[in-house]
Design a protein around this motif. Structure first.
Motif, PDB file in Angstrom:
ATOM      1  N   LEU A 408       6.858   4.528  -3.936  1.00 27.99           N
ATOM      2  CA  LEU A 408       7.024   3.655  -2.782  1.00 27.99           C
ATOM      3  C   LEU A 408       5.670   3.202  -2.239  1.00 27.99           C
ATOM      4  CD1 LEU A 408       9.010   2.427  -0.642  1.00 27.99           C
ATOM      5  CD2 LEU A 408       8.518   4.465   0.731  1.00 27.99           C
ATOM      6  N   VAL A 409       4.746   4.149  -2.065  1.00 27.07           N
ATOM      7  CA  VAL A 409       3.430   3.807  -1.523  1.00 27.07           C
ATOM      8  C   VAL A 409       2.700   2.854  -2.461  1.00 27.07           C
ATOM      9  CG1 VAL A 409       1.150   4.735  -0.963  1.00 27.07           C
ATOM     10  CG2 VAL A 409       3.213   5.893  -0.136  1.00 27.07           C
ATOM     11  N   ASP A 410       2.771   3.104  -3.757  1.00 26.70           N
ATOM     12  CA  ASP A 410       2.089   2.233  -4.710  1.00 26.70           C
ATOM     13  C   ASP A 410       2.674   0.823  -4.683  1.00 26.70           C
ATOM     14  OD1 ASP A 410       0.175   2.051  -7.073  1.00 26.70           O
ATOM     15  OD2 ASP A 410       2.045   1.338  -7.981  1.00 26.70           O
ATOM     16  N   THR A 411       4.007   0.725  -4.576  1.00 31.20           N
ATOM     17  CA  THR A 411       4.641  -0.592  -4.527  1.00 31.20           C
ATOM     18  C   THR A 411       4.284  -1.320  -3.240  1.00 31.20           C
ATOM     19  OG1 THR A 411       6.495   0.287  -5.832  1.00 31.20           O
ATOM     20  CG2 THR A 411       6.840  -1.807  -4.713  1.00 31.20           C
ATOM     21  N   MET A 412       4.241  -0.590  -2.131  1.00 30.27           N
ATOM     22  CA  MET A 412       3.836  -1.203  -0.871  1.00 30.27           C
ATOM     23  C   MET A 412       2.411  -1.734  -0.967  1.00 30.27           C
ATOM     24  SD  MET A 412       5.524   1.591   1.727  1.00 30.27           S
ATOM     25  CE  MET A 412       4.959   0.827   3.233  1.00 30.27           C
ATOM     26  N   ARG A 413       1.541  -0.980  -1.640  1.00 31.04           N
ATOM     27  CA  ARG A 413       0.157  -1.419  -1.817  1.00 31.04           C
ATOM     28  C   ARG A 413       0.117  -2.708  -2.636  1.00 31.04           C
ATOM     29  NH1 ARG A 413      -1.632   2.892  -3.992  1.00 31.04           N
ATOM     30  NH2 ARG A 413      -2.546   3.778  -2.088  1.00 31.04           N
ATOM     31  N   LYS A 414       0.854  -2.734  -3.732  1.00 30.25           N
ATOM     32  CA  LYS A 414       0.845  -3.903  -4.609  1.00 30.25           C
ATOM     33  C   LYS A 414       1.416  -5.147  -3.925  1.00 30.25           C
ATOM     34  CE  LYS A 414       0.898  -1.723  -9.185  1.00 30.25           C
ATOM     35  NZ  LYS A 414       0.241  -0.473  -8.793  1.00 30.25           N
ATOM     36  N   LYS A 415       2.342  -4.909  -2.984  1.00 28.78           N
ATOM     37  CA  LYS A 415       2.946  -6.039  -2.282  1.00 28.78           C
ATOM     38  C   LYS A 415       2.224  -6.359  -0.972  1.00 28.78           C
ATOM     39  CE  LYS A 415       7.594  -5.714  -4.236  1.00 28.78           C
ATOM     40  NZ  LYS A 415       7.700  -7.138  -4.620  1.00 28.78           N
ATOM     41  N   ARG A 416       1.058  -5.705  -0.770  1.00 25.49           N
ATOM     42  CA  ARG A 416       0.208  -5.991   0.376  1.00 25.49           C
ATOM     43  C   ARG A 416       0.843  -5.621   1.711  1.00 25.49           C
ATOM     44  NH1 ARG A 416      -1.811  -8.229  -3.819  1.00 25.49           N
ATOM     45  NH2 ARG A 416      -3.639  -9.473  -4.013  1.00 25.49           N
ATOM     46  N   ALA A 431      -3.768   7.854  -4.034  1.00 24.90           N
ATOM     47  CA  ALA A 431      -4.559   9.041  -3.729  1.00 24.90           C
ATOM     48  C   ALA A 431      -3.709  10.280  -4.017  1.00 24.90           C
ATOM     49  CB  ALA A 431      -4.982   9.002  -2.263  1.00 24.90           C
ATOM     50  N   PRO A 432      -4.294  11.465  -3.981  1.00 24.28           N
ATOM     51  CA  PRO A 432      -3.521  12.693  -4.247  1.00 24.28           C
ATOM     52  C   PRO A 432      -2.389  12.888  -3.251  1.00 24.28           C
ATOM     53  CG  PRO A 432      -5.873  13.116  -4.327  1.00 24.28           C
ATOM     54  CD  PRO A 432      -5.715  11.737  -3.777  1.00 24.28           C
ATOM     55  N   ALA A 433      -1.459  13.757  -3.638  1.00 18.80           N
ATOM     56  CA  ALA A 433      -0.303  14.032  -2.796  1.00 18.80           C
ATOM     57  C   ALA A 433      -0.697  14.694  -1.483  1.00 18.80           C
ATOM     58  CB  ALA A 433       0.693  14.915  -3.540  1.00 18.80           C
ATOM     59  N   ASP A 434      -1.861  15.360  -1.458  1.00 21.35           N
ATOM     60  CA  ASP A 434      -2.297  16.014  -0.226  1.00 21.35           C
ATOM     61  C   ASP A 434      -3.346  15.197   0.524  1.00 21.35           C
ATOM     62  OD1 ASP A 434      -4.364  16.270  -1.980  1.00 21.35           O
ATOM     63  OD2 ASP A 434      -4.641  18.445  -1.707  1.00 21.35           O
ATOM     64  N   ALA A 435      -3.396  13.876   0.231  1.00 23.20           N
ATOM     65  CA  ALA A 435      -4.369  13.017   0.895  1.00 23.20           C
ATOM     66  C   ALA A 435      -4.136  13.017   2.396  1.00 23.20           C
ATOM     67  CB  ALA A 435      -4.276  11.591   0.339  1.00 23.20           C
ATOM     68  N   TYR A 438      -2.329  10.817   5.264  1.00 15.26           N
ATOM     69  CA  TYR A 438      -0.969  10.628   4.757  1.00 15.26           C
ATOM     70  C   TYR A 438      -1.001  10.710   3.238  1.00 15.26           C
ATOM     71  CZ  TYR A 438       3.898   9.185   5.343  1.00 15.26           C
ATOM     72  OH  TYR A 438       5.274   9.176   5.389  1.00 15.26           O
ATOM     73  N   PRO A 439      -0.003  11.353   2.623  1.00 14.37           N
ATOM     74  CA  PRO A 439       0.016  11.479   1.160  1.00 14.37           C
ATOM     75  C   PRO A 439      -0.067  10.123   0.460  1.00 14.37           C
ATOM     76  CG  PRO A 439       1.697  12.871   2.149  1.00 14.37           C
ATOM     77  CD  PRO A 439       1.140  12.032   3.258  1.00 14.37           C
ATOM     78  N   TYR A 440      -0.884  10.094  -0.589  1.00 17.97           N
ATOM     79  CA  TYR A 440      -0.999   8.958  -1.504  1.00 17.97           C
ATOM     80  C   TYR A 440      -1.747   7.759  -0.926  1.00 17.97           C
ATOM     81  CZ  TYR A 440       2.575  11.768  -3.759  1.00 17.97           C
ATOM     82  OH  TYR A 440       3.266  12.809  -4.306  1.00 17.97           O
ATOM     83  N   LEU A 441      -2.202   7.837   0.324  1.00 22.63           N
ATOM     84  CA  LEU A 441      -3.009   6.754   0.884  1.00 22.63           C
ATOM     85  C   LEU A 441      -4.481   7.033   0.662  1.00 22.63           C
ATOM     86  CD1 LEU A 441      -1.378   5.928   4.347  1.00 22.63           C
ATOM     87  CD2 LEU A 441      -1.040   4.769   2.158  1.00 22.63           C
ATOM     88  N   HIS A 442      -5.237   5.983   0.392  1.00 24.91           N
ATOM     89  CA  HIS A 442      -6.680   6.093   0.292  1.00 24.91           C
ATOM     90  C   HIS A 442      -7.293   5.971   1.688  1.00 24.91           C
ATOM     91  CE1 HIS A 442      -7.082   6.005  -4.102  1.00 24.91           C
ATOM     92  NE2 HIS A 442      -6.005   5.235  -4.078  1.00 24.91           N
TER      93      HIS A 442
END
Length: 499
Positions: A408-416, A431-435, A438-442
């Protein structure tokens, strides 16, 4: 005083029955010694003729179209059902010189701009009764479903989330007075909020606790389209189901919902009236096609190949792409072509990820299989579908929802939909799951108003899905009306929001 009965019942009452009715005068027929009133009360499209042999002189001007009247008399069936009036009372007089609703002359546009009056017409009263019958049928169907009840939920009208991702929302700032020059501000909630575009996001929150839910709620979209298929305010039937991993349960449920509704309508008073008023057997054949014809399924890729000769004949570029190479959705005419080709309702399935919202579940591939970069792979599809009906096209959209937080996070990133990432050097992977935070955010990325939606995955979720049916489009299809504006109580569309 006799107890008042509906005109629907008065029309079938035995001869010589003494009754009392109330209604609106639709027409006045004046003869030498009698006045015949054409009266209806909205309970049926068929009016009753009320014959007054000794009208009071003071009432003559108000025994005219638009006035509300109470009538006492005896039923007569000599020619057609009528009422021989013994006594009457004008309850609400209407000025005969300025009453605006001349049924024979007013255009559909006039009626749409004066919906507070159009409900007095027999046709629009029938539409309202039919709409009520459809809601009743849906409620009964969901309450008595063989897998257990679907729970009706009520979801918010004001929201922070623009689930469509475009500039089609109505903002909801506040003002301290109703003066036209009053300043609009956003301090009531602390920031800008919107009228809800769709109940689909909030339905996902409810389905995590109730498994099977449905809602019928208003939505608002500020689309600039000026067609008979679009309204600024409309109603959506949203259904959500938990613990499903394929599209098959949704296909089956949609067929059950629509077939079950049509079956119930065939036995309803309003449904029978609508079929009788249609003037031909075409509407009945449309209903029968929903009930008995096999509903087809075709993937978006298969539909694109099927449409290639049609597009080439029109001089369109090859494939389902714009001149810039981006994936394009099917046009309304292409949707109708598919329905005509199969002569049945059609499930158009597995849309490209590029033209579906970010919450649609990504098909087949895992996030590690996706190519690097911020772009979306044109070959990536989603577990999403539309239901197309003959003659109208899309009426329903749905699918599985992406329950994997990382995808979900990756798709949201790709769709801006995320803020904070660099357009020059976008991250290739989550980003890692323990980022943190929030998980997966850079670092620097932000979910903005969708953090609560991602939380539904972060704090435990399950495979789930659902669909939304445009309620006015369904009514428009089942009644065979000219426009969506006919089947909503107070139509709002670009330039029109009168009362």
């Amino acid at each position: 005083m006799d107890q008042r009965i509906a005109i629907k019942e008065a029309l079938t009452a035995p001869t010589s029955s003494k009754i009392t009715i109330c209604g609106i005068i639709q027409k006045t027929l004046r003869e030498t010694e009698t006045i015949t009133l054409v009266v209806n009360d909205g309970s049926t499209v068929t009016p009753i003729l009320a014959k007054i042999s000794t009208p009071q002189p003071k009432d003559h001007q108000y025994l005219s179209q638009g006035s509300t009247i109470q009538l006492h008399g005896q039923v007569n069936h000599d020619d057609s059902p009528s009422l021989d009036v013994n006594d009457y009372t004008i309850i609400g007089p209407a000025d005969p010189h300025s009453f605006p609703l001349a049924l024979e002359t007013q255009s559909p546009d006039f009626l749409n701009r004066n919906p507070h009056l159009r409900i007095r017409t027999p046709n629009h009263a029938l539409i309202a009764r039919f709409r009520s019958s459809v809601v009743s049928a849906l409620t009964n169907l969901f309450d008595s479903h063989r897998d257990g009840p679907f729970y009706q939920v009520h979801l918010p009208i004001l929201t922070w989330t623009d689930c469509e991702g475009g500039a089609e929302v109505f903002a909801a700032p506040t003002q301290h007075s109703k003066r036209k020059d009053a300043e609009m501000n956003e301090t009531f909630f602390g920031a800008r909020r919107f009228l809800n575009v769709s109940a689909v996001f909030h339905a996902e929150a409810f389905v995590q606790g109730l498994d099977r839910t449905w809602t019928l709620a208003p939505c608002w979209r500020a689309e600039r389209a000026e067609t008979d298929r679009h309204l600024a305010e409309f109603w959506m039937l949203e259904v959500a189901v938990n613990y499903i991993e394929t599209l098959d349960p949704l296909y089956q449920l949609i067929e059950e919902v629509i077939r079950g509704t049509v079956s119930r309508l065939q036995e309803s008073v309003a449904g029978k009236e609508v079929l009788a008023q249609s003037g031909s057997g075409e509407l009945l054949r449309r209903w029968e096609k929903l009930l008995h014809r096999k509903w087809q399924k075709i993937t978006f890729a298969e539909a694109t190949r099927l449409l290639e000769p049609v597009r080439e004949a029109k001089g369109c570029i090859s494939g389902c792409q714009s001149a810039g190479g981006a994936q394009q959705d099917l046009t309304e005419d292409e949707e109708k072509y598919l329905c005509d080709h199969f002569d049945s309702p059609v499930f158009l399935t597995h849309f490209p990820s590029e033209i579906r919202l970010f919450q649609a579940k990504q098909s087949v591939r895992s996030i590690d299989d996706l190519p690097p970069g911020i772009h979306i792979d044109p070959a990536q599809t989603t577990e999403a579908f539309d239901l197309l009906l003959p003659g109208i096209g899309e009426i329903c959209s749905g699918g599985l929802r992406e329950h994997r937080l990382d995808v979900l996070v990756d798709t949201m990133r790709k769709k801006r939909f995320l803020t904070g990432w660099s357009k020059e050097r976008p991250p290739d992977r989550n980003a890692p799951a323990d980022a943190q935070p929030y998980p997966y955010l850079h670092p620097g990325e932000d979910l903005r108003s969708l953090d609560w939606f991602a939380d539904l995955r972060r704090w435990g979720t399950s495979p789930h899905g659902g669909f939304g049916i445009g309620f006015e489009r369904l009514l428009h299809y089942l009644m065979g009306t000219d426009s969506l504006k006919d089947v909503i109580s107070f139509p709002r569309y670009r330039g029109v929001c009168g009362c």
